[in-house]
Design a protein around this motif. Sequence first.
Motif, PDB file in Angstrom:
ATOM      1  N   VAL A   1       2.805  18.418 -13.768  1.00  0.00           N
ATOM      2  CA  VAL A   1       4.020  19.230 -13.996  1.00  0.00           C
ATOM      3  C   VAL A   1       4.322  20.105 -12.784  1.00  0.00           C
ATOM      4  N   THR A   2       3.354  20.928 -12.364  1.00  0.00           N
ATOM      5  CA  THR A   2       3.496  21.740 -11.153  1.00  0.00           C
ATOM      6  C   THR A   2       2.203  21.633 -10.349  1.00  0.00           C
ATOM      7  N   THR A   3       2.336  21.355  -9.063  1.00  0.00           N
ATOM      8  CA  THR A   3       1.148  21.206  -8.227  1.00  0.00           C
ATOM      9  C   THR A   3       1.474  21.620  -6.798  1.00  0.00           C
ATOM     10  N   SER A   4       0.521  21.449  -5.910  1.00  0.00           N
ATOM     11  CA  SER A   4       0.720  21.791  -4.495  1.00  0.00           C
ATOM     12  C   SER A   4       0.281  20.615  -3.639  1.00  0.00           C
ATOM     13  N   LYS A   5       0.657  20.652  -2.374  1.00  0.00           N
ATOM     14  CA  LYS A   5       0.284  19.577  -1.456  1.00  0.00           C
ATOM     15  C   LYS A   5      -1.243  19.448  -1.362  1.00  0.00           C
ATOM     16  N   LEU A   6      -1.927  20.590  -1.277  1.00  0.00           N
ATOM     17  CA  LEU A   6      -3.384  20.569  -1.136  1.00  0.00           C
ATOM     18  C   LEU A   6      -4.051  19.968  -2.377  1.00  0.00           C
ATOM     19  N   GLN A   7      -3.525  20.306  -3.550  1.00  0.00           N
ATOM     20  CA  GLN A   7      -4.090  19.752  -4.775  1.00  0.00           C
ATOM     21  C   GLN A   7      -3.924  18.233  -4.816  1.00  0.00           C
ATOM     22  N   ILE A   8      -2.789  17.745  -4.347  1.00  0.00           N
ATOM     23  CA  ILE A   8      -2.555  16.297  -4.309  1.00  0.00           C
ATOM     24  C   ILE A   8      -3.562  15.631  -3.382  1.00  0.00           C
ATOM     25  N   VAL A   9      -3.748  16.211  -2.208  1.00  0.00           N
ATOM     26  CA  VAL A   9      -4.714  15.674  -1.238  1.00  0.00           C
ATOM     27  C   VAL A   9      -6.106  15.604  -1.854  1.00  0.00           C
ATOM     28  N   GLN A  10      -6.510  16.704  -2.506  1.00  0.00           N
ATOM     29  CA  GLN A  10      -7.863  16.779  -3.052  1.00  0.00           C
ATOM     30  C   GLN A  10      -8.062  15.849  -4.242  1.00  0.00           C
ATOM     31  N   LYS A  11      -7.120  15.859  -5.170  1.00  0.00           N
ATOM     32  CA  LYS A  11      -7.283  15.075  -6.400  1.00  0.00           C
ATOM     33  C   LYS A  11      -7.130  13.579  -6.151  1.00  0.00           C
ATOM     34  N   LEU A  12      -6.220  13.201  -5.278  1.00  0.00           N
ATOM     35  CA  LEU A  12      -5.996  11.773  -5.016  1.00  0.00           C
ATOM     36  C   LEU A  12      -6.847  11.257  -3.865  1.00  0.00           C
TER      37      LEU A  12
ATOM     38  N   VAL B   1       0.835  -1.205   0.000  1.00  0.00           N
ATOM     39  CA  VAL B   1       0.000   0.000   0.000  1.00  0.00           C
ATOM     40  C   VAL B   1       0.870   1.254   0.000  1.00  0.00           C
ATOM     41  N   LYS B   2       1.927   1.239   0.813  1.00  0.00           N
ATOM     42  CA  LYS B   2       2.838   2.395   0.861  1.00  0.00           C
ATOM     43  C   LYS B   2       3.498   2.639  -0.493  1.00  0.00           C
ATOM     44  N   LYS B   3       3.882   1.558  -1.143  1.00  0.00           N
ATOM     45  CA  LYS B   3       4.514   1.681  -2.455  1.00  0.00           C
ATOM     46  C   LYS B   3       3.538   2.235  -3.479  1.00  0.00           C
ATOM     47  N   ILE B   4       2.309   1.744  -3.427  1.00  0.00           N
ATOM     48  CA  ILE B   4       1.277   2.221  -4.348  1.00  0.00           C
ATOM     49  C   ILE B   4       1.000   3.701  -4.123  1.00  0.00           C
ATOM     50  N   ASN B   5       0.879   4.109  -2.869  1.00  0.00           N
ATOM     51  CA  ASN B   5       0.613   5.511  -2.561  1.00  0.00           C
ATOM     52  C   ASN B   5       1.753   6.416  -3.009  1.00  0.00           C
ATOM     53  N   LYS B   6       2.960   5.945  -2.795  1.00  0.00           N
ATOM     54  CA  LYS B   6       4.138   6.718  -3.211  1.00  0.00           C
ATOM     55  C   LYS B   6       4.128   6.909  -4.722  1.00  0.00           C
ATOM     56  N   ASN B   7       3.837   5.835  -5.440  1.00  0.00           N
ATOM     57  CA  ASN B   7       3.812   5.912  -6.901  1.00  0.00           C
ATOM     58  C   ASN B   7       2.690   6.817  -7.381  1.00  0.00           C
ATOM     59  N   LYS B   8       1.543   6.767  -6.698  1.00  0.00           N
ATOM     60  CA  LYS B   8       0.416   7.622  -7.077  1.00  0.00           C
ATOM     61  C   LYS B   8       0.772   9.095  -6.914  1.00  0.00           C
ATOM     62  N   VAL B   9       1.386   9.415  -5.783  1.00  0.00           N
ATOM     63  CA  VAL B   9       1.762  10.810  -5.525  1.00  0.00           C
ATOM     64  C   VAL B   9       2.773  11.283  -6.563  1.00  0.00           C
ATOM     65  N   TYR B  10       3.798  10.468  -6.801  1.00  0.00           N
ATOM     66  CA  TYR B  10       4.840  10.856  -7.762  1.00  0.00           C
ATOM     67  C   TYR B  10       4.248  11.001  -9.164  1.00  0.00           C
ATOM     68  N   SER B  11       3.428  10.029  -9.571  1.00  0.00           N
ATOM     69  CA  SER B  11       2.844  10.051 -10.914  1.00  0.00           C
ATOM     70  C   SER B  11       1.943  11.262 -11.108  1.00  0.00           C
ATOM     71  N   PHE B  12       1.201  11.615 -10.050  1.00  0.00           N
ATOM     72  CA  PHE B  12       0.311  12.771 -10.145  1.00  0.00           C
ATOM     73  C   PHE B  12       1.117  14.054 -10.334  1.00  0.00           C
ATOM     74  N   ILE B  13       2.176  14.204  -9.560  1.00  0.00           N
ATOM     75  CA  ILE B  13       3.013  15.408  -9.676  1.00  0.00           C
ATOM     76  C   ILE B  13       3.612  15.491 -11.076  1.00  0.00           C
ATOM     77  N   ARG B  14       4.097  14.367 -11.572  1.00  0.00           N
ATOM     78  CA  ARG B  14       4.704  14.341 -12.913  1.00  0.00           C
ATOM     79  C   ARG B  14       3.669  14.715 -13.972  1.00  0.00           C
ATOM     80  N   GLN B  15       2.484  14.197 -13.832  1.00  0.00           N
ATOM     81  CA  GLN B  15       1.426  14.474 -14.798  1.00  0.00           C
ATOM     82  C   GLN B  15       1.011  15.943 -14.771  1.00  0.00           C
TER      83      GLN B  15
END
Length: 376
Positions: free
Chosen positions: A27-38, A11-25
């Motif tokens: 290009v530029t984001t914020s912590k709050l956007q990651i929380v909301q979108k994921l 689960v930790k690995k999946i979450n890490k990959n999700k966060v990284y993939s979202f940021i890459r997709q």
Amino acid sequence: MSDKGMTTMAVKKINKNKVYSFIRQEVTTSKLQIVQKLQMGLSTVSQNLKILEEEGLLEKNGYFESTGGRKAQAIQIRRTARISIGIGILKKMVHFVAIDLYGTVIFDSTQDIPYEPSLDYYRQLGLELEEFISENDLDRSSILGVSIATQGIIAPDGQSVSYGVIMDNIQMKLSDFTEFITYPCRLEHDSKAAAYLELWNHQEIDSAVVLLLNRNMGGSVITNRQVHQGIHMHSGIIEHLCITPDGPLCYCGCRGCLETYCSANALENASGMGITAFFQELGNGGSRCRQIWDDYLNHLAFAIRNLNIMIDGSIIISGYLVPFFIEDDVTYLLNQINSSSPFTLSREQILLGTQGQYTPAIGAALYYIREFLQNV
């Protein structure tokens, strides 16, 4: 380790990959956007951001505009935290490229190194690679691997060339390279590498035919977003489609192959001019060059017409000659194809590659980037 422990790690690995993939997709984001979108908890996102930053995979680059409260930090991936190198080996030259985590070329170089099946050749290639790395100040610890695209069909085990008439490189083995290259290495057929680049650039593609218009022509077939290999790895070798049974002799020993009409070498042989000079003359209205180019496009259209019957998808024209194409050429191709086909192609189905002669090297290098992104 207990099943619960393994599940937690997964689960930790999946979450890490999700966060990284979202940021890459994004290009530029914020912590709050990651929380909301994921739809992840703030503590989970914060923890993963911390891990990724400690691993050198993220960077903070300024702040977003304030919406009334504290400004949010702008988060991006470090594009060059990992790098992949591609080498395109031709009969008379070698292309080097370095690409970042977006698959973008950050450095490229072409060296006149004629191929020969000798220890000296592979030693020189290793030295040229090290010079390429040093001249461009690449961090060696960030290099994921070196992927080598060559003219020739690669054996199913990936360890050698099983068919290589153009370069006479059937004796080429992966071990020849790894003796002088200290990074992870792999061999790739140049035409298949071109297809991998087009899949990377066109996420919407399901099925397609790729025509690689290089010095020697190449081709590949994409179905269900996979490059089709075949039993003996020679699926998609479009250059050896017979266009006219009594046509010019091909290097393969047969007559009338598409290679003899639609490779860059064939165009030079027909015109007696170098490629750049030919297209300059064509642009200046040279009638002889116009006739030669129309003949070229007619043969290409004939092949595409037949290929479209078998593979109902996009037609991707890639490689060395593509930068010389203009929209009128694509219109001419479409008219020729559709005038004699029961199934017409639309303009949207014909795609032009963007990387020219470096296409195979870039496509090959993407292997290590894809592998890394899947396992962050």
